[in-house]
Motif scaffolding. Sequence first.
Motif, PDB file in Angstrom:
ATOM      1  N   GLY A  81       0.931  -1.285   0.067  1.00 31.82           N
ATOM      2  CA  GLY A  81       0.136  -0.166   0.142  1.00 31.82           C
ATOM      3  C   GLY A  81       0.840   1.170   0.160  1.00 31.82           C
ATOM      4  O   GLY A  81       0.458   2.232  -0.301  1.00 31.82           O
ATOM      5  N   GLU A  82       2.056   0.973   0.408  1.00 26.43           N
ATOM      6  CA  GLU A  82       3.037   2.180   0.653  1.00 26.43           C
ATOM      7  C   GLU A  82       3.834   2.273  -0.608  1.00 26.43           C
ATOM      8  O   GLU A  82       4.573   3.346  -0.693  1.00 26.43           O
ATOM      9  CB  GLU A  82       3.884   2.202   1.760  1.00 26.43           C
ATOM     10  N   THR A  83       3.751   1.586  -1.925  1.00 30.34           N
ATOM     11  CA  THR A  83       4.694   1.473  -2.838  1.00 30.34           C
ATOM     12  C   THR A  83       4.131   1.385  -4.100  1.00 30.34           C
ATOM     13  O   THR A  83       3.137   0.888  -4.149  1.00 30.34           O
ATOM     14  CB  THR A  83       5.543   0.276  -2.507  1.00 30.34           C
ATOM     15  N   PHE A  84       4.847   1.893  -5.086  1.00 32.19           N
ATOM     16  CA  PHE A  84       4.430   1.682  -6.558  1.00 32.19           C
ATOM     17  C   PHE A  84       5.523   0.710  -7.266  1.00 32.19           C
ATOM     18  O   PHE A  84       6.948   1.321  -6.904  1.00 32.19           O
ATOM     19  CB  PHE A  84       4.551   3.032  -7.355  1.00 32.19           C
ATOM     20  N   ILE A  85       5.253  -0.316  -7.805  1.00 26.48           N
ATOM     21  CA  ILE A  85       6.299  -1.292  -8.189  1.00 26.48           C
ATOM     22  C   ILE A  85       5.977  -1.425  -9.735  1.00 26.48           C
ATOM     23  O   ILE A  85       4.754  -1.656 -10.307  1.00 26.48           O
ATOM     24  CB  ILE A  85       6.164  -2.594  -7.609  1.00 26.48           C
ATOM     25  N   VAL A  86       7.129  -1.398 -10.660  1.00 24.67           N
ATOM     26  CA  VAL A  86       7.047  -1.525 -12.043  1.00 24.67           C
ATOM     27  C   VAL A  86       8.396  -2.127 -12.579  1.00 24.67           C
ATOM     28  O   VAL A  86       9.212  -1.887 -11.938  1.00 24.67           O
ATOM     29  CB  VAL A  86       6.662  -0.171 -12.965  1.00 24.67           C
ATOM     30  N   ALA A  87       8.197  -2.955 -13.536  1.00 23.56           N
ATOM     31  CA  ALA A  87       9.595  -3.494 -14.108  1.00 23.56           C
ATOM     32  C   ALA A  87       9.891  -2.548 -15.237  1.00 23.56           C
ATOM     33  O   ALA A  87       9.311  -1.698 -15.945  1.00 23.56           O
ATOM     34  CB  ALA A  87       9.066  -4.941 -14.950  1.00 23.56           C
ATOM     35  N   ARG A  88      11.255  -1.968 -14.818  1.00 25.44           N
ATOM     36  CA  ARG A  88      11.729  -1.060 -15.659  1.00 25.44           C
ATOM     37  C   ARG A  88      12.344  -1.737 -17.157  1.00 25.44           C
ATOM     38  O   ARG A  88      12.167  -1.009 -17.846  1.00 25.44           O
ATOM     39  CB  ARG A  88      13.053  -0.159 -14.886  1.00 25.44           C
ATOM     40  N   ASP A  89      13.044  -2.770 -16.885  1.00 25.58           N
ATOM     41  CA  ASP A  89      13.544  -3.376 -18.055  1.00 25.58           C
ATOM     42  C   ASP A  89      13.920  -4.785 -17.699  1.00 25.58           C
ATOM     43  O   ASP A  89      13.556  -5.322 -16.776  1.00 25.58           O
ATOM     44  CB  ASP A  89      14.861  -2.707 -18.587  1.00 25.58           C
ATOM     45  N   GLY A  90      14.151  -5.535 -19.029  1.00 19.86           N
ATOM     46  CA  GLY A  90      14.193  -6.964 -18.639  1.00 19.86           C
ATOM     47  C   GLY A  90      14.936  -7.483 -19.869  1.00 19.86           C
ATOM     48  O   GLY A  90      14.922  -7.200 -21.049  1.00 19.86           O
TER      49      GLY A  90
END
Length: 158
Positions: A81-90
């Motif tokens: 709930g406190e964070t935003f998470i995303v894949a930047r690269d792969g």
Amino acid sequence: MGNAALGELGELVMAGFKKLGFLQYAGIDGVEYRPGRNVVGMEPKPEHLNHNGDVHAAILFGLAETAAMGASISGIVDLMGETFIVARDGRIEYLARAKGTAGPFHATSELSAETIERTRADIAARTPIELDVPVDITDSTGKSVAAASFTAVIRPRR
């Protein structure tokens, strides 16, 4: 938070993943989920195969990304709930043929206890994080067919 509580939250995360259309199409399902470790699998169907009868590269990439992002949040699900998470690269390296007949395939991603501890501390300090998350994809014999690496970006929610 104890491992049992994190495990229950992990099940909720996997249930949420399973609602995603691509994961349903690709047949990706959770195999093992605990702090620092995520294993997902898929049993190839005809629509997942390329012209050579191998699992399509895009499906393998999706399997790897699912494992990596699941691992990146596996030790912090109580802080989501406190964070935003995303894949930047792969990045992915295809090591061997992923023959459709060699399924099911499993993607395993693991992070060290130290990495999880540091990530939790950075979230508490509202410090942006970039995690390098490795993935190994194996066929039903345990042979590695692909190796991948993703960067998970974790930022404080605004």
